[in-house]
Design an enzyme around this catalytic site. Structure first.
Site, PDB file in Angstrom:
ATOM      1  N   CYS A 122       0.822  -0.983  -0.356  1.00 52.49           N
ATOM      2  CA  CYS A 122       0.103   0.282  -0.272  1.00 52.49           C
ATOM      3  C   CYS A 122       0.944   1.370  -0.170  1.00 52.49           C
ATOM      4  CB  CYS A 122      -0.668   0.404   1.200  1.00 52.49           C
ATOM      5  SG  CYS A 122      -0.355  -0.506   2.747  1.00 52.49           S
ATOM      6  N   CYS A 130      -3.134  -2.692  -0.720  1.00 51.97           N
ATOM      7  CA  CYS A 130      -2.553  -3.797  -0.641  1.00 51.97           C
ATOM      8  C   CYS A 130      -1.760  -5.073  -1.678  1.00 51.97           C
ATOM      9  CB  CYS A 130      -2.314  -4.302   0.470  1.00 51.97           C
ATOM     10  SG  CYS A 130      -2.684  -3.551   1.507  1.00 51.97           S
ATOM     11  N   LYS A 195      -5.351  -9.988  11.023  1.00 49.16           N
ATOM     12  CA  LYS A 195      -5.623  -8.086  10.454  1.00 49.16           C
ATOM     13  C   LYS A 195      -6.956  -7.531  10.525  1.00 49.16           C
ATOM     14  CE  LYS A 195      -3.405  -4.163   8.361  1.00 49.16           C
ATOM     15  NZ  LYS A 195      -1.733  -3.693   7.570  1.00 49.16           N
ATOM     16  N   ARG A 205      -2.196   6.088   8.142  1.00 44.63           N
ATOM     17  CA  ARG A 205      -2.393   6.902   6.682  1.00 44.63           C
ATOM     18  C   ARG A 205      -1.745   8.133   6.889  1.00 44.63           C
ATOM     19  NH1 ARG A 205      -7.991   3.049   5.870  1.00 44.63           N
ATOM     20  NH2 ARG A 205      -7.043   1.027   5.899  1.00 44.63           N
ATOM     21  N   ARG A 217     -10.488  -1.977   2.031  1.00 51.31           N
ATOM     22  CA  ARG A 217      -9.623  -2.548   2.341  1.00 51.31           C
ATOM     23  C   ARG A 217     -10.790  -4.145   3.231  1.00 51.31           C
ATOM     24  NH1 ARG A 217      -4.907   0.186   1.498  1.00 51.31           N
ATOM     25  NH2 ARG A 217      -4.063   1.018   2.869  1.00 51.31           N
ATOM     26  N   GLU A 233      -7.944 -18.102  10.175  1.00 49.65           N
ATOM     27  CA  GLU A 233      -6.078 -17.192   9.386  1.00 49.65           C
ATOM     28  C   GLU A 233      -5.169 -17.531  10.092  1.00 49.65           C
ATOM     29  OE1 GLU A 233      -5.610 -15.632   6.880  1.00 49.65           O
ATOM     30  OE2 GLU A 233      -7.570 -14.458   6.693  1.00 49.65           O
ATOM     31  N   LYS A 248      -3.750  -7.434  15.082  1.00 45.72           N
ATOM     32  CA  LYS A 248      -4.163  -6.330  15.191  1.00 45.72           C
ATOM     33  C   LYS A 248      -5.488  -5.872  14.646  1.00 45.72           C
ATOM     34  CE  LYS A 248      -1.997  -3.182  11.851  1.00 45.72           C
ATOM     35  NZ  LYS A 248      -1.486  -2.982  10.720  1.00 45.72           N
TER      36      LYS A 248
HETATM   37  C1  PBG Z   1       0.007  -1.821   5.711  1.00 46.58           C
HETATM   38  C2  PBG Z   1      -0.246  -1.620   7.332  1.00 46.58           C
HETATM   39  C3  PBG Z   1      -0.786  -0.627   8.164  1.00 46.58           C
HETATM   40  C4  PBG Z   1      -0.776  -0.969   9.049  1.00 46.58           C
HETATM   41  C5  PBG Z   1       0.062  -1.997   9.634  1.00 46.58           C
HETATM   42  N1  PBG Z   1       0.769  -1.881   8.026  1.00 46.58           N
HETATM   43  C6  PBG Z   1      -2.154   0.192   7.917  1.00 46.58           C
HETATM   44  C7  PBG Z   1      -3.251  -0.576   7.141  1.00 46.58           C
HETATM   45  O1  PBG Z   1      -3.283  -1.608   6.872  1.00 46.58           O
HETATM   46  O2  PBG Z   1      -4.261   0.312   6.160  1.00 46.58           O
HETATM   47  C8  PBG Z   1      -1.108   0.159  10.501  1.00 46.58           C
HETATM   48  C9  PBG Z   1      -0.548   0.540  11.966  1.00 46.58           C
HETATM   49  C10 PBG Z   1      -0.920   1.706  12.413  1.00 46.58           C
HETATM   50  O3  PBG Z   1      -2.295   2.399  12.732  1.00 46.58           O
HETATM   51  O4  PBG Z   1      -0.435   2.199  13.334  1.00 46.58           O
HETATM   52  N2  PBG Z   1      -0.740  -2.761   5.016  1.00 46.58           N
END
Ligand code: PBG
Length: 322
Positions: A122, A130, A195, A205, A217, A233, A248
């Site tokens: 991304c 992504c 995630k 972002r 996403r 997962e 996450k």
């Molecule tokens: C990339 C990514 C993201 C985060 C970590 N890796 C953003 C997303 O998926 O939009 C978020 C980390 C955070 O908010 O601290 N894909």
């Protein structure tokens, strides 16, 4: 056994008694600090929505990494903002990209610090997704090939560990295979296994300049109401070769952290994401909560739920506080 013979308050009477029965302790060993590298020199730009966090050029990030290590923090998670973006995210595996340069510089200056790299597209794609976008769809299988190239290029630059965060299917297997084939069988993979498509990534972002130009996403990140799917997962990623599995965000998903730890007994990482960080900062600034106490409480709760390590923008502050 009940009142009046048993009085739980006896053991809470003072700090020393409380210390004796304290079940969970946050340690500097648990922390991973996320860092953002940008092109250029002498750049240290505050991320306005994430007080105390910066976008930094290689020369500056090296200094900061040294400070992180001197605070006792064992690892960083490196994100990169590239010089150029295209539809295929090809700058992700540029040997001279900011992440690759930062890895080399950090490993030279602070060799003991564990450098983990975020592997995703991304930040590198013009559309901000992504995966690879075609006719409004996010394609999986072409994306994982690029992710494997990206991971390999990080490892060739000296990364100690890679952390795929894209949520494409099968990427852990493809990355594992690519690393093994090139002689990097010893490099661990920390997979963003569960995630979620979360509202709490907002401030990140801005930090990573990775907002999708269209759509969201939700066709690849998980649906927040699902827990059993998270376990599936995680099982898949372990089967594909993940060494550490990540949940996450952390706070709205403490139940997932707990269940993943119970079910798999694997090393579990939890990502205390940007929005979780910024909420506490914002409320602290308004004088609505005690920021330091909230920070410690939140991070301790993540550990209590079962996380072995916590990726957090508070890492330096916590290390100073411990
Ligand atoms: C990339 C990514 C993201 C985060 C970590 N890796 C953003 C997303 O998926 O939009 C978020 C980390 C955070 O908010 O601290 N894909």
């Amino acid at each position: 056994m009940f009142y009046p013979r048993f009085r739980p308050r006896r053991m809470r009477a003072n700090e020393n008694l409380r210390r004796m029965i304290r079940e969970t302790r946050l340690s500097v060993d648990d922390l991973i600090y996320p860092m953002f590298v940008v092109p250029g020199r002498r750049v240290k730009k505050l991320i306005s929505s994430m007080p105390g966090n910066f976008q930094q050029s290689v020369d500056r990030i090296v200094e900061d990494a040294k400070e992180v290590y001197e605070l006792g923090i064992p690892a960083i998670l490196l994100f990169g903002i590239p010089e150029y973006k295209d539809a295929l995210g090809s700058s992700a595996y540029d040997k001279k990209g900011p992440v690759q340069e930062a890895i080399r510089a950090i490993k030279k200056k602070v060799p003991e610090l564990i450098v983990i790299t975020d592997v995703c597209l991304c930040e590198y794609t013009s559309h901000g997704h992504c995966g690879i976008v075609k006719n409004g769809k996010i394609l999986n299988d072409p994306a994982i090939k690029i992710l494997a190239r990206e991971a390999l290029s990080h490892v060739k630059a000296g990364a100690d560990m890679v952390a795929p965060s894209d949520m494409m299917d099968g990427r852990v297997a493809v990355i594992r295979e690519a690393l093994d084939k090139e002689g990097f069988a010893d490099i661990p993979i920390m997979s963003y296994a569960a995630k979620y498509a979360s509202s709490f990534y907002g401030p990140f972002r801005e930090a990573a300049e990775s907002t999708p130009k269209s759509g969201d996403r939700r066709s690849y990140q998980m649906d927040p109401p699902n827990a059993l799917e998270a376990l599936r997962e995680v099982a898949l990623d372990i089967e594909e070769g993940a060494d550490i599995v990540m949940v996450k965000p952390a706070l709205s998903y403490l139940d997932i952290i707990y269940r993943v730890k119970e079910e798999f007994g694997m090393p579990v990482a939890a990502y205390n994401v940007s929005g979780e960080f910024s909420m506490i900062k914002a409320a602290g600034r308004l004088g609505w909560i005690d920021e330091k106490r909230a920070m410690m409480e939140v991070l301790t709760s993540i550990k209590r739920a079962g996380a072995d390590m916590i990726i957090t923008y508070f890492a330096k502050e916590v290390a100073k506080n411990l």
